[in-house]
Design an enzyme around this catalytic site. Structure first.
Site, mmCIF file in Angstrom:
data_model
loop_
_atom_site.group_PDB
_atom_site.id
_atom_site.type_symbol
_atom_site.label_atom_id
_atom_site.label_comp_id
_atom_site.label_asym_id
_atom_site.label_seq_id
_atom_site.Cartn_x
_atom_site.Cartn_y
_atom_site.Cartn_z
ATOM 1 C CG ASP A 32 0.953 -7.006 7.829
ATOM 2 O OD1 ASP A 32 0.488 -8.154 7.937
ATOM 3 O OD2 ASP A 32 0.250 -6.012 7.556
ATOM 4 C CG ASN A 170 1.408 -2.800 5.738
ATOM 5 O OD1 ASN A 170 2.081 -2.334 4.818
ATOM 6 N ND2 ASN A 170 1.861 -3.755 6.529
ATOM 7 N NE ARG A 231 5.401 14.059 8.551
ATOM 8 C CZ ARG A 231 5.694 15.361 8.678
ATOM 9 N NH1 ARG A 231 5.197 16.233 7.812
ATOM 10 N NH2 ARG A 231 6.480 15.774 9.649
ATOM 11 C CG ASP A 264 5.558 -5.190 9.727
ATOM 12 O OD1 ASP A 264 4.675 -4.446 9.255
ATOM 13 O OD2 ASP A 264 6.116 -6.096 9.075
#
Length: 322
Positions: A32, A170, A231, A264
């Site tokens: 990531d 994350n 979101r 990412d």
């Protein structure tokens, strides 16, 4: 010309296998924060920034290949530790018809876990010259307890030296067998951060919340200078301390090919824009556009010729016809 500001990203990069189970597999690599570093570097090529990646790799041909590829992208690798008798972690990825990913990991002995297994590390030695240190929840999760403490201490030292800390939430539940421990470490990371990028679904999973409305209210109330809230298909929110939240529309995509690195790449673009003076709402809009481009290609890192330009990313949103 002034010396470039140094932006450091810390985390884990693993060998990637992509393809058919017991069939043809394409080798690559991914992680990531490494994905974020690549997109950040691509969008800051002429912006007087030095993008450094800090991790640990082995002394082997796979690690050699990774370093060569990162340098070709313009990433500084001087903070990478090379450890003998260690190998990078490994994961396999399957993508379904809708572009959603399914991962299979072999990372318990990943070299990145051993980054802080020394009295001092290149990252810690460089703290005084770091303008921003970026990490994610995965960066914390893969480290042993002592390593986590060293990393959190590095965050505090960066801020004490006048730098900033950026954190992406994350959250991956399988990496955290103790949920209470995860929450406590996230709270400490939030408290040390100047910029936090939050995927609301991840925050809800971390906190055990079932109400998106309540979760959003809690996130907006965090005492952090800059909070970015993703979101899903709803507009992205940016809350700067002392101001009302700003919104940035999500970019529509006709066909999703692969959602790998959507978050990412968003982070890489958002930080690239903010580090170069772009206002928060425009930075979030550009980040949504970057993520939209990325998910229309297979794999975490799209070809250079498919990268949107800064001008395209920052172009005003066309007005709807009257």
């Amino acid at each position: 010309m002034t010396s470039p500001r140094r932006i450091v990203l810390f985390g884990e990069c693993m060998i990637e296998l992509r393809g058919q189970v017991f069939g043809a597999m394409r080798q690559g690599f991914g992680g990531d924060t490494l994905n974020t570093a690549i997109y950040l570097t691509r969008l800051c090529a002429d912006q007087n920034l030095r993008i450094s990646y800090a991790t640990a790799l082995g002394i082997d041909v796979f690690s050699d290949y990774m370093l060569t590829a990162w340098r070709a992208e313009g990433i500084d690798t001087s903070l990478v530790r090379r450890l003998d008798n260690h190998l990078p972690g490994l994961y396999a990825i399957q993508v379904d018809a809708s572009g959603e990913r399914h991962f299979f990991y072999w990372r318990d002995t990943s070299t990145a876990r051993s980054y802080f297994d020394a009295s001092s590390t290149p990252l810690e030695d460089a703290i005084g010259g770091v303008s921003m240190l970026y990490l994610s929840g995965i960066s914390l999760a893969i480290l042993p307890p002592d390593g986590r403490e060293r990393l959190l201490s590095a965050l505090a030292r960066v801020r004490a030296s006048g730098g900033q800390v950026a954190f992406d939430n994350n959250f991956r539940p399988r990496l955290w067998p103790d949920l209470a421990q995860a929450r406590a470490l996230y709270d400490r990371a939030y408290a040390l951060s100047d910029v936090v990028l939050i995927t609301l679904d991840d925050e809800m999973a971390l906190r055990g919340e079932t109400s998106a409305e309540d979760a959003l209210s809690n996130v907006l109330a965090l005492p952090i200078p800059e909070v970015v809230i993703k979101r899903g298909v709803q507009p992205t929110l940016v809350r700067i301390a002392g101001r009302e939240p700003l919104t940035a529309p999500v970019e529509p995509v006709a066909q999703v090919v692969d959602t790998t690195a959507a978050g990412d790449s968003f982070a890489g673009c958002y930080l690239a824009m903010r580090l170069t003076g772009v206002e928060p709402a425009a930075a979030a809009r550009a980040a949504n556009r970057t993520a939209a481009a990325v998910i229309q290609h297979p794999g975490a890192i799209i070809p250079l010729d498919a990268m949107p330009t800064r001008n395209a990313l920052l172009a005003p949103t066309p007005s709807a016809p009257v």
